[in-house]
Design a protein around this motif. Structure first.
Motif, PDB file in Angstrom:
ATOM      1  N   GLN A 112       0.832  -1.203   0.000  1.00 36.67           N
ATOM      2  CA  GLN A 112       0.000   0.000   0.000  1.00 36.67           C
ATOM      3  C   GLN A 112       0.868   1.254   0.000  1.00 36.67           C
ATOM      4  O   GLN A 112       0.550   2.243  -0.664  1.00 36.67           O
ATOM      5  N   LYS A 116       3.833   1.477  -1.371  1.00 37.39           N
ATOM      6  CA  LYS A 116       4.353   1.625  -2.726  1.00 37.39           C
ATOM      7  C   LYS A 116       3.281   2.176  -3.652  1.00 37.39           C
ATOM      8  O   LYS A 116       3.564   3.007  -4.525  1.00 37.39           O
ATOM      9  N   LEU A 117       2.048   1.737  -3.485  1.00 34.79           N
ATOM     10  CA  LEU A 117       0.949   2.283  -4.289  1.00 34.79           C
ATOM     11  C   LEU A 117       0.809   3.785  -4.053  1.00 34.79           C
ATOM     12  O   LEU A 117       0.544   4.544  -5.003  1.00 34.79           O
ATOM     13  N   ASP A 118       0.986   4.229  -2.814  1.00 34.40           N
ATOM     14  CA  ASP A 118       0.914   5.656  -2.512  1.00 34.40           C
ATOM     15  C   ASP A 118       2.022   6.418  -3.235  1.00 34.40           C
ATOM     16  O   ASP A 118       1.800   7.520  -3.756  1.00 34.40           O
ATOM     17  N   LEU A 163       3.573   5.505  -6.050  1.00 36.87           N
ATOM     18  CA  LEU A 163       3.262   5.515  -7.480  1.00 36.87           C
ATOM     19  C   LEU A 163       2.163   6.529  -7.799  1.00 36.87           C
ATOM     20  O   LEU A 163       2.234   7.249  -8.801  1.00 36.87           O
ATOM     21  N   ALA A 164       1.152   6.595  -6.940  1.00 32.54           N
ATOM     22  CA  ALA A 164       0.075   7.558  -7.147  1.00 32.54           C
ATOM     23  C   ALA A 164       0.602   8.991  -7.075  1.00 32.54           C
ATOM     24  O   ALA A 164       0.175   9.863  -7.851  1.00 32.54           O
ATOM     25  N   LEU A 202       2.288   0.263 -11.500  1.00 37.18           N
ATOM     26  CA  LEU A 202       1.073   0.324 -10.693  1.00 37.18           C
ATOM     27  C   LEU A 202       0.247  -0.954 -10.852  1.00 37.18           C
ATOM     28  O   LEU A 202      -0.235  -1.524  -9.862  1.00 37.18           O
ATOM     29  N   THR A 250       1.982  -3.874  -9.081  1.00 35.02           N
ATOM     30  CA  THR A 250       1.838  -3.773  -7.627  1.00 35.02           C
ATOM     31  C   THR A 250       0.431  -4.156  -7.191  1.00 35.02           C
ATOM     32  O   THR A 250       0.236  -4.818  -6.165  1.00 35.02           O
ATOM     33  N   GLN A 251      -0.564  -3.757  -7.968  1.00 34.72           N
ATOM     34  CA  GLN A 251      -1.943  -4.137  -7.651  1.00 34.72           C
ATOM     35  C   GLN A 251      -2.132  -5.647  -7.728  1.00 34.72           C
ATOM     36  O   GLN A 251      -2.842  -6.240  -6.904  1.00 34.72           O
ATOM     37  N   TYR A 305      -0.686  -7.146  -4.670  1.00 30.44           N
ATOM     38  CA  TYR A 305      -1.595  -6.894  -3.555  1.00 30.44           C
ATOM     39  C   TYR A 305      -2.753  -7.901  -3.577  1.00 30.44           C
ATOM     40  O   TYR A 305      -3.115  -8.480  -2.540  1.00 30.44           O
TER      41      TYR A 305
END
Length: 281
Positions: free
Chosen positions: A16, A18-20, A22-23, A252, A255-256, A259
């Motif tokens: 999560q 890493k997702l932040d 990337l966002a 992204l 990574t999803q 997850y």
């Protein structure tokens, strides 16, 4: 909670983050001078489970004996990447683009009555009244803070100038309305030798830690002043973000998927626990 749930849940929390990151990169695709960040992972602690008591049956094995049971992965570092962004021509005389990847403008500001400075790659500047001399102008950024010259001072421009020119050695020259020119000084650039010690201030701004000695460093290890000479500064242009939107979107999606894989591992472990609990004699 069994071991598979622990490993998956810990990893999901780190994914999560890493997702932040990337966002944040994607949302700053069009931000002037923005430098992307990149997350890397490392394993958490694991333990060795030697489930084979007779080592004769391990003969010829190519992997370590037993089973390594880990507790998931964590983000080891979120590093700033100073790759050069695209140069965008604007036609504004107060726009300057840096063409070297590890160089920054030095911006002066006042915090609590104390003069201090920070670094930025955003080269979009403007004119404002010089507080030290109301009859002159000075160069500021969008926040109203001052662009500094090679002596650590703000620039002072005469009110009656008509043209602003950046010379090949990084000097700024103002052409007055009578046709004469006036030397304003040389733009100061800071070359960052260790970018990972930079502290982010937001709005693509950075500064060095207050106490470099605590990190075992001195100023000479971290940065140096360099002149804004030819090849490093481009007038009437700005540097765009160095975010590659295609690469970020691909990362992204990967990574999803990771997850989702870990979320599925938790669901499967829960189903297995349900089956075991449902067994009746």
């Amino acid at each position: 909670m069994n071991l598979s749930m622990i490993s998956a849940s810990v990893t999901m929390g780190q994914l999560q983050k890493k997702l932040d990151t990337l966002a944040h990169n994607i949302s700053n695709t069009n931000t002037t001078g923005y430098k992307r960040r990149e997350s890397t992972f490392s394993d958490l602690l694991f333990r060795q489970v030697n489930n084979q008591t007779d080592t004769r049956y391990e003969t010829g094995r190519m992997t370590p004996n037993g089973i390594r049971v880990g507790a998931g992965a964590k983000i080891a570092q979120t590093a700033i990447r100073l790759d050069q962004g695209s140069i965008i021509e604007t036609g504004r005389q107060l726009d300057f683009a840096i063409a070297e990847r590890d160089h920054f403008f030095e911006i002066g500001t006042t915090e609590g009555g104390v003069e201090t400075s920070y670094l930025t790659r955003d080269g979009a500047f403007y004119l404002s009244e010089d507080p030290a001399n109301p009859q002159s102008l000075t160069i500021v950024n969008s926040s109203g803070n001052y662009l500094l010259d090679g002596n650590g001072q703000r620039f002072s421009l005469p009110m009656n100038f008509t043209d602003l020119t950046l010379s090949s050695n990084g000097d700024l020259q103002a052409t007055l309305n009578d046709g004469t020119t006036e030397e304003l000084g040389q733009i100061n650039l800071i070359r960052v030798l260790k970018p990972q010690v930079l502290e982010a201030l937001g709005d693509t701004n950075f500064r060095f830690p207050d106490d470099l000695a605590a990190l075992g460093l001195v100023d000479e290890d971290v940065f140096e002043q360099v002149p804004g000479n030819e090849g490093r500064l481009i007038q009437s242009a700005i540097e765009g973000s160095n975010v590659d939107i295609a690469k970020e979107m691909s990362e992204l999606m990967n990574t999803q998927r990771h997850y989702q894989f870990n979320a599925r591992a938790i669901s499967m472990a829960d189903e297995m626990n349900g089956l075991v609990n449902g067994i009746r004699r």
